[in-house]
Design a protein around this motif. Structure first.
Motif, PDB file in Angstrom:
ATOM      1  N   LYS A   1      11.377  56.816  30.964  1.00  0.00           N
ATOM      2  CA  LYS A   1       9.947  56.489  30.984  1.00  0.00           C
ATOM      3  C   LYS A   1       9.679  55.336  31.950  1.00  0.00           C
ATOM      4  CE  LYS A   1       9.194  58.154  26.267  1.00  0.00           C
ATOM      5  NZ  LYS A   1       8.566  59.401  26.744  1.00  0.00           N
ATOM      6  N   ILE A   2       8.708  55.548  32.820  1.00  0.00           N
ATOM      7  CA  ILE A   2       8.359  54.590  33.865  1.00  0.00           C
ATOM      8  C   ILE A   2       6.919  54.136  33.683  1.00  0.00           C
ATOM      9  CG2 ILE A   2       8.350  54.151  36.352  1.00  0.00           C
ATOM     10  CD1 ILE A   2      11.070  55.116  35.353  1.00  0.00           C
TER      11      ILE A   2
ATOM     12  N   TYR B   1       2.928  57.577  42.872  1.00  0.00           N
ATOM     13  CA  TYR B   1       4.258  57.299  42.312  1.00  0.00           C
ATOM     14  C   TYR B   1       4.614  58.234  41.158  1.00  0.00           C
ATOM     15  CZ  TYR B   1       4.551  53.035  45.144  1.00  0.00           C
ATOM     16  OH  TYR B   1       4.612  52.143  46.185  1.00  0.00           O
ATOM     17  N   PRO B   2       3.717  58.456  40.191  1.00  0.00           N
ATOM     18  CA  PRO B   2       4.041  59.413  39.130  1.00  0.00           C
ATOM     19  C   PRO B   2       4.287  60.832  39.645  1.00  0.00           C
ATOM     20  CG  PRO B   2       2.268  57.974  38.416  1.00  0.00           C
ATOM     21  CD  PRO B   2       2.475  57.709  39.876  1.00  0.00           C
TER      22      PRO B   2
ATOM     23  N   ASP C   1      11.992  64.382  37.158  1.00  0.00           N
ATOM     24  CA  ASP C   1      11.475  64.845  35.870  1.00  0.00           C
ATOM     25  C   ASP C   1      11.262  63.695  34.888  1.00  0.00           C
ATOM     26  OD1 ASP C   1      10.515  66.867  34.201  1.00  0.00           O
ATOM     27  OD2 ASP C   1      12.464  67.170  33.240  1.00  0.00           O
ATOM     28  N   TRP C   2      10.920  62.508  35.404  1.00  0.00           N
ATOM     29  CA  TRP C   2      10.657  61.357  34.544  1.00  0.00           C
ATOM     30  C   TRP C   2       9.269  61.465  33.917  1.00  0.00           C
ATOM     31  CZ3 TRP C   2      12.239  57.356  38.844  1.00  0.00           C
ATOM     32  CH2 TRP C   2      13.643  57.351  38.970  1.00  0.00           C
ATOM     33  N   GLN C   3       9.062  60.681  32.869  1.00  0.00           N
ATOM     34  CA  GLN C   3       7.752  60.528  32.235  1.00  0.00           C
ATOM     35  C   GLN C   3       7.101  59.243  32.761  1.00  0.00           C
ATOM     36  OE1 GLN C   3       6.281  62.396  29.242  1.00  0.00           O
ATOM     37  NE2 GLN C   3       7.533  63.945  30.251  1.00  0.00           N
TER      38      GLN C   3
ATOM     39  N   THR D   1       1.435  68.390  33.874  1.00  0.00           N
ATOM     40  CA  THR D   1       0.941  68.403  32.495  1.00  0.00           C
ATOM     41  C   THR D   1       1.993  67.894  31.512  1.00  0.00           C
ATOM     42  OG1 THR D   1      -0.463  70.303  32.999  1.00  0.00           O
ATOM     43  CG2 THR D   1      -0.054  69.834  30.679  1.00  0.00           C
ATOM     44  N   GLY D   2       1.596  66.943  30.676  1.00  0.00           N
ATOM     45  CA  GLY D   2       2.484  66.403  29.658  1.00  0.00           C
ATOM     46  C   GLY D   2       3.501  65.403  30.168  1.00  0.00           C
TER      47      GLY D   2
END
Length: 324
Positions: free
Chosen positions: A122-123, A134-135, A143-145, A170-171
């Protein structure tokens, strides 16, 4: 003769590589405009052949830069719909990707040199912006959150629109509005939330006047008649804050101590190396247990990432074993 031409071709391929970018950065080579146009046909009118017989765009044209970003995001990151409000920051993607890949290396250095991937990582992106860059890169590359925060409600709405418009996001990304200009983490995070890394690209300038002067100086060097033109755009909160980059990062350092056990690594980009001594001093006062400075370069521009943690070696090992 054939061998000579082959050698020349290989040489051209080598020299076109942007070796200063991170080895995993997919943008190390010259833009393949034919492929980008296939991904995004609307880019075609902005592409022309320059004096060196190479395809390019007019990088001082905001619309051309924005369309290039759309094409890059679709071709490399499977983002079909991406847009930002007028005059908001349209970031150069290669440099943004570098930050994400160096963060992956930072995590790998604490995980037996293996990059932790997947939803358990998680970032926190401080100042996610309207572009949500960035996200986007982090979710598609590793595949980070992500949790993105921002003090601009329009930026948050724009980022949320991008997320909802693309199934691949999504998600994976959440966005929250920071209602206090005095706080970084407070008011955004709940006491039980855990993050592996926080990232930040802080406002560079210390005032609106300084930001304007910087734009004028840059455009004058490029030979532009309109010295106030912003080819990459940017709102006030994206370009400047009181005290500029140095003050903003010192604020992050000060507040990071209050959530020392909720985040493994706190990081920020630092554009001006002369700001480092002051930030190092703040980190000593905050009693960070480990501080790292990661050098980055994009062409002639040199910047760095400063990273710090409050976890001791034993706590770092425990974190790695539990989460990755």
């Amino acid at each position: 003769m054939q061998s000579k031409n082959k050698s020349k071709t290989i040489k051209n391929l080598v020299t076109s590589e942007k070796s200063s970018l991170h080895p995993r950065n997919p943008h190390r080579f010259r833009y393949d405009f034919k492929q980008l146009i296939i991904a995004c046909p609307d880019l075609s009118p902005f592409v022309s052949v320059n004096q060196y017989n190479s395809e390019t765009i007019d990088f001082v044209n905001p619309e051309a830069v924005k369309m290039l970003n759309k094409a890059i995001l679709k071709h490399f990151y499977h983002i079909n719909l991406w847009d930002i409000p007028k005059n908001y920051l349209c970031p150069p993607i290669p440099g943004r990707a570098d930050y994400i890949h160096y963060i992956a290396d930072l995590l790998a250095s604490c995980n037996n040199e293996t990059i932790p991937k997947g939803k358990t990582v998680k970032i926190l992106d401080i100042g996610v912006g309207a572009n949500c860059i960035y996200p986007i890169i982090g979710t598609q590359a590793y595949d980070w959150q992500f949790l993105g925060s921002d003090i601009d409600s329009i930026a948050i709405k724009s980022a949320q629109n991008i997320i909802s418009a693309n199934k691949v996001l999504t998600g994976k990304i959440d966005c929250r509005l920071q209602t206090s200009t005095s706080n970084i983490f407070k008011g955004i995070l709940s006491p039980d939330e855990i993050f592996d890394v926080s990232i930040c690209n802080p406002p560079f300038h210390s005032s609106s006047e300084e930001a304007t002067a910087g734009t004028q100086r840059k455009n004058k060097n490029l030979g532009l008649k309109d010295t106030n033109k912003l080819n990459f755009g940017g709102q006030n909160t994206e370009l400047w804050c009181e005290g500029g980059e140095e003050s903003f990062v010192r604020k992050i350092v000060l507040e990071s101590k209050t959530i020392a056990k909720q985040c493994f690594w706190f990081t920020s980009l630092i554009a001006k190396k002369e700001h480092l001594p002051s930030i190092y001093h703040a980190l000593r006062q905050a009693k960070a247990t480990e501080v790292r400075t990661i050098e980055m370069a994009q062409g002639q521009k040199v910047s760095r990432i400063i990273a710090w943690t409050f976890l001791n070696p034993e706590q770092q090992k425990e974190w790695q074993e539990k989460r990755w």
